[in-house]
Design a protein around this motif. Structure first.
Motif, PDB file in Angstrom:
ATOM      1  N   LEU A   1      18.047 -13.253   8.036  1.00  0.00           N
ATOM      2  CA  LEU A   1      16.702 -13.362   8.591  1.00  0.00           C
ATOM      3  C   LEU A   1      16.258 -12.054   9.226  1.00  0.00           C
ATOM      4  N   ALA A   2      17.197 -11.339   9.865  1.00  0.00           N
ATOM      5  CA  ALA A   2      16.850 -10.049  10.475  1.00  0.00           C
ATOM      6  C   ALA A   2      16.454  -9.032   9.408  1.00  0.00           C
ATOM      7  N   ILE A   3      17.177  -9.010   8.293  1.00  0.00           N
ATOM      8  CA  ILE A   3      16.829  -8.097   7.197  1.00  0.00           C
ATOM      9  C   ILE A   3      15.463  -8.455   6.625  1.00  0.00           C
ATOM     10  N   THR A   4      15.227  -9.747   6.449  1.00  0.00           N
ATOM     11  CA  THR A   4      13.926 -10.187   5.928  1.00  0.00           C
ATOM     12  C   THR A   4      12.792  -9.819   6.884  1.00  0.00           C
ATOM     13  N   TYR A   5      13.012 -10.025   8.178  1.00  0.00           N
ATOM     14  CA  TYR A   5      11.987  -9.698   9.181  1.00  0.00           C
ATOM     15  C   TYR A   5      11.717  -8.188   9.216  1.00  0.00           C
ATOM     16  N   PHE A   6      12.777  -7.387   9.136  1.00  0.00           N
ATOM     17  CA  PHE A   6      12.604  -5.934   9.132  1.00  0.00           C
ATOM     18  C   PHE A   6      11.845  -5.486   7.887  1.00  0.00           C
ATOM     19  N   ALA A   7      12.180  -6.077   6.738  1.00  0.00           N
ATOM     20  CA  ALA A   7      11.484  -5.707   5.505  1.00  0.00           C
ATOM     21  C   ALA A   7      10.006  -6.077   5.579  1.00  0.00           C
ATOM     22  N   TYR A   8       9.707  -7.226   6.188  1.00  0.00           N
ATOM     23  CA  TYR A   8       8.311  -7.652   6.316  1.00  0.00           C
ATOM     24  C   TYR A   8       7.541  -6.715   7.241  1.00  0.00           C
ATOM     25  N   ASN A   9       8.138  -6.366   8.386  1.00  0.00           N
ATOM     26  CA  ASN A   9       7.455  -5.486   9.335  1.00  0.00           C
ATOM     27  C   ASN A   9       7.273  -4.079   8.791  1.00  0.00           C
ATOM     28  N   SER A  10       8.212  -3.650   7.929  1.00  0.00           N
ATOM     29  CA  SER A  10       8.132  -2.283   7.414  1.00  0.00           C
ATOM     30  C   SER A  10       6.978  -2.088   6.437  1.00  0.00           C
ATOM     31  N   VAL A  11       6.457  -3.167   5.873  1.00  0.00           N
ATOM     32  CA  VAL A  11       5.338  -3.047   4.932  1.00  0.00           C
ATOM     33  C   VAL A  11       4.055  -3.649   5.503  1.00  0.00           C
ATOM     34  N   LYS A  12       4.073  -4.039   6.778  1.00  0.00           N
ATOM     35  CA  LYS A  12       2.913  -4.696   7.362  1.00  0.00           C
ATOM     36  C   LYS A  12       1.803  -3.705   7.681  1.00  0.00           C
ATOM     37  N   ASP A  13       2.170  -2.498   8.130  1.00  0.00           N
ATOM     38  CA  ASP A  13       1.150  -1.515   8.453  1.00  0.00           C
ATOM     39  C   ASP A  13       1.082  -0.441   7.371  1.00  0.00           C
ATOM     40  N   GLU A  14       0.045   0.373   7.460  1.00  0.00           N
ATOM     41  CA  GLU A  14      -0.199   1.387   6.427  1.00  0.00           C
ATOM     42  C   GLU A  14       0.873   2.470   6.441  1.00  0.00           C
ATOM     43  N   ARG A  15       1.361   2.841   7.622  1.00  0.00           N
ATOM     44  CA  ARG A  15       2.400   3.880   7.694  1.00  0.00           C
ATOM     45  C   ARG A  15       3.680   3.419   7.009  1.00  0.00           C
ATOM     46  N   GLY A  16       4.067   2.155   7.240  1.00  0.00           N
ATOM     47  CA  GLY A  16       5.259   1.637   6.578  1.00  0.00           C
ATOM     48  C   GLY A  16       5.109   1.585   5.078  1.00  0.00           C
ATOM     49  N   ARG A  17       3.939   1.165   4.602  1.00  0.00           N
ATOM     50  CA  ARG A  17       3.716   1.130   3.150  1.00  0.00           C
ATOM     51  C   ARG A  17       3.724   2.531   2.562  1.00  0.00           C
ATOM     52  N   ASP A  18       3.225   3.483   3.303  1.00  0.00           N
ATOM     53  CA  ASP A  18       3.219   4.869   2.824  1.00  0.00           C
ATOM     54  C   ASP A  18       4.639   5.408   2.704  1.00  0.00           C
ATOM     55  N   ILE A  19       5.503   5.048   3.662  1.00  0.00           N
ATOM     56  CA  ILE A  19       6.908   5.479   3.599  1.00  0.00           C
ATOM     57  C   ILE A  19       7.606   4.882   2.388  1.00  0.00           C
ATOM     58  N   TRP A  20       7.394   3.574   2.132  1.00  0.00           N
ATOM     59  CA  TRP A  20       8.033   2.937   0.981  1.00  0.00           C
ATOM     60  C   TRP A  20       7.485   3.479  -0.340  1.00  0.00           C
ATOM     61  N   ARG A  21       6.196   3.818  -0.390  1.00  0.00           N
ATOM     62  CA  ARG A  21       5.654   4.426  -1.602  1.00  0.00           C
ATOM     63  C   ARG A  21       6.293   5.778  -1.857  1.00  0.00           C
ATOM     64  N   TYR A  22       6.507   6.533  -0.778  1.00  0.00           N
ATOM     65  CA  TYR A  22       7.177   7.826  -0.932  1.00  0.00           C
ATOM     66  C   TYR A  22       8.603   7.645  -1.458  1.00  0.00           C
ATOM     67  N   ILE A  23       9.316   6.637  -0.951  1.00  0.00           N
ATOM     68  CA  ILE A  23      10.703   6.397  -1.384  1.00  0.00           C
ATOM     69  C   ILE A  23      10.756   5.973  -2.842  1.00  0.00           C
ATOM     70  N   PHE A  24       9.887   5.053  -3.244  1.00  0.00           N
ATOM     71  CA  PHE A  24       9.965   4.531  -4.608  1.00  0.00           C
ATOM     72  C   PHE A  24       9.411   5.501  -5.642  1.00  0.00           C
ATOM     73  N   ARG A  25       8.726   6.549  -5.206  1.00  0.00           N
ATOM     74  CA  ARG A  25       8.335   7.591  -6.156  1.00  0.00           C
ATOM     75  C   ARG A  25       9.509   8.482  -6.526  1.00  0.00           C
ATOM     76  N   ARG A  26      10.593   8.419  -5.764  1.00  0.00           N
ATOM     77  CA  ARG A  26      11.828   9.154  -6.079  1.00  0.00           C
ATOM     78  C   ARG A  26      12.772   8.209  -6.823  1.00  0.00           C
ATOM     79  N   LYS A  27      13.080   8.524  -8.075  1.00  0.00           N
ATOM     80  CA  LYS A  27      13.853   7.611  -8.919  1.00  0.00           C
ATOM     81  C   LYS A  27      15.236   7.344  -8.337  1.00  0.00           C
ATOM     82  N   LEU A  28      15.910   8.397  -7.886  1.00  0.00           N
ATOM     83  CA  LEU A  28      17.256   8.210  -7.344  1.00  0.00           C
ATOM     84  C   LEU A  28      17.225   7.339  -6.092  1.00  0.00           C
ATOM     85  N   ALA A  29      16.228   7.543  -5.254  1.00  0.00           N
ATOM     86  CA  ALA A  29      16.118   6.726  -4.040  1.00  0.00           C
ATOM     87  C   ALA A  29      15.811   5.276  -4.386  1.00  0.00           C
TER      88      ALA A  29
END
Length: 382
Positions: free
Chosen positions: A29-57
């Motif tokens: 549940l803690a992992i799920t809650y952290f994942a939800y909060n990390s994409v809730k705001d624009e800064r978090g979504r921007d960080i995940w977009r940056y990560i997924f644009r790197r294939k190895l990451a």
């Protein structure tokens, strides 16, 4: 195959492994809650977009998700009801269900094939015959060396160990141990480093001098000596190993946070909060800690791999987890004797090496990308 009813399954969970299952549920549940909060705001979504644009990451992230799911699946355990000769559930005189002695996790039930397909002793990967030869008598009464056929030929991807257990299954069971070592140790060391580092950097004077003396003293003593002394006194177990690694592994992060706090407290927005009469507690939790927490996150991710490797080294020295615990360090310790025999048994070491690299390398790759994503200067260079 007997299917548990909802009532029987809930009773098995409640009476057999309540604490372990609750901890596993809390972690999930803690992992799920952290994942939800990390994409809730624009800064978090921007960080995940940056990560997924790197294939190895991105690949590393999905590999880590697989390891986490396997570790959680291996943490939910319960015992099945004992069946009588007619296939009915056995009960005692009070009418309570009698459970089997051994508990199986979700991973055990998914991997029933490789878990139960045991051989007599060593067998090489994808082999049809036993690795060792037995001295038997032929029809003429002469003693000859015979290589016995396997009960499950070609089904052992990484071979079997000395007692015939599938090495792939042992490696999968070692994932949970590696995650506990890295995760639980981090949960112990981070609060200590964060609290002491912020106090030393913000208040200065005698708190700073005292905390510097403490982490300099702890950091100057070789970790191997402290761990060996503690394990020999308290006994080898996962909890004891995590405890001693967490209590002694906070010094470098504390030093880093102290320096960052010294710099952050002099910034304009902190000085402005002081001028407006904000309390010290508010300044710490509202301005200092949020602006240095990215260092905690990055250091934790990158330090996770060092903790996994440390467990392997300590288990090799027989001062790590218990010998009965599934771990890659115990596999390497066993391989020490297997590589000294003739012919050598190499697949046990290979299995531990593959799974350790499959966990440590993605953690480092993902940690590097996460550090760049949280640092605007690094993001601008790439």
């Amino acid at each position: 195959m007997f299917l548990l009813t909802a009532k029987t399954w809930s009773e098995s969970i409640q009476y057999n492994y309540p604490l372990q299952n609750v901890i596993a549920a809390v972690v999930f549940l803690a992992i799920t809650y952290f994942a939800y909060n990390s994409v809730k705001d624009e800064r978090g979504r921007d960080i995940w977009r940056y990560i997924f644009r790197r294939k190895l990451a991105a690949i590393s992230f999905f590999i880590l998700c697989f390891f986490v799911l396997v570790g959680i699946a291996d943490s939910f355990k319960w015992r099945d009801p004992l069946l009588d000769d007619t296939g009915k559930v056995s009960t005692d005189q009070r009418g309570k269900i009698i459970y089997q002695n051994s508990a199986l996790s979700i991973l055990d039930r998914v991997c029933t094939g490789i878990r139960t397909n045991n051989e007599k002793t060593y067998s090489a990967p994808f082999s049809d015959h036993q690795f060792t030869k037995d001295l038997v008598q032929n029809r003429d009464g002469d003693s000859v060396w015979h290589q016995e056929a396997l009960s499950y030929p070609g089904r052992h991807i990484l071979g079997t160990d000395v007692v015939g257990r599938d090495v792939l299954y042992i490696c999968l069971k070692g994932i949970r141990t590696g995650l506990i070592i890295g995760g639980f140790t981090t949960m112990i060391s981070i609060p200590i480093a964060l609290v002491l580092g912020v106090i030393a950097g913000y208040f200065g004077r005698w708190p700073d001098v005292s905390i510097q003396f403490v982490y300099s003293t702890v950091g100057s003593v070789p970790f191997i000596l402290i761990a060996a002394a503690y394990i020999l006194i308290q006994g080898a177990s996962i909890f004891n190993l995590c405890l001693i690694m967490g209590v002694t592994g906070w010094t470098s992060l504390c030093r880093l946070l102290r320096g960052e706090t010294l710099k952050t407290r002099e910034l304009d927005y902190v000085q402005g909060a002081i001028a407006l009469g904000a309390s010290r507690i508010r300044i710490l939790f509202r301005h200092i800690v949020p602006n240095i927490f990215h260092l905690v996150l990055i250091t934790s991710v990158l330090g996770f791999s060092h903790l996994v490797l440390a467990e392997a080294v300590l288990s090799y020295l027989k001062i790590g987890v218990g010998q009965s615990t599934y771990s890659w360090g115990n596999m390497i310790n066993q391989a020490n004797l297997e590589l000294a025999r003739e012919p050598i048994v190499w697949w046990n070491l290979l299995g531990a090496f593959i799974f350790m690299m499959a966990l440590v390398l993605p953690v480092n790759l993902f940690g590097d990308t996460l550090r760049d994503a949280l640092d605007p200067k690094m993001r601008g260079q790439k």
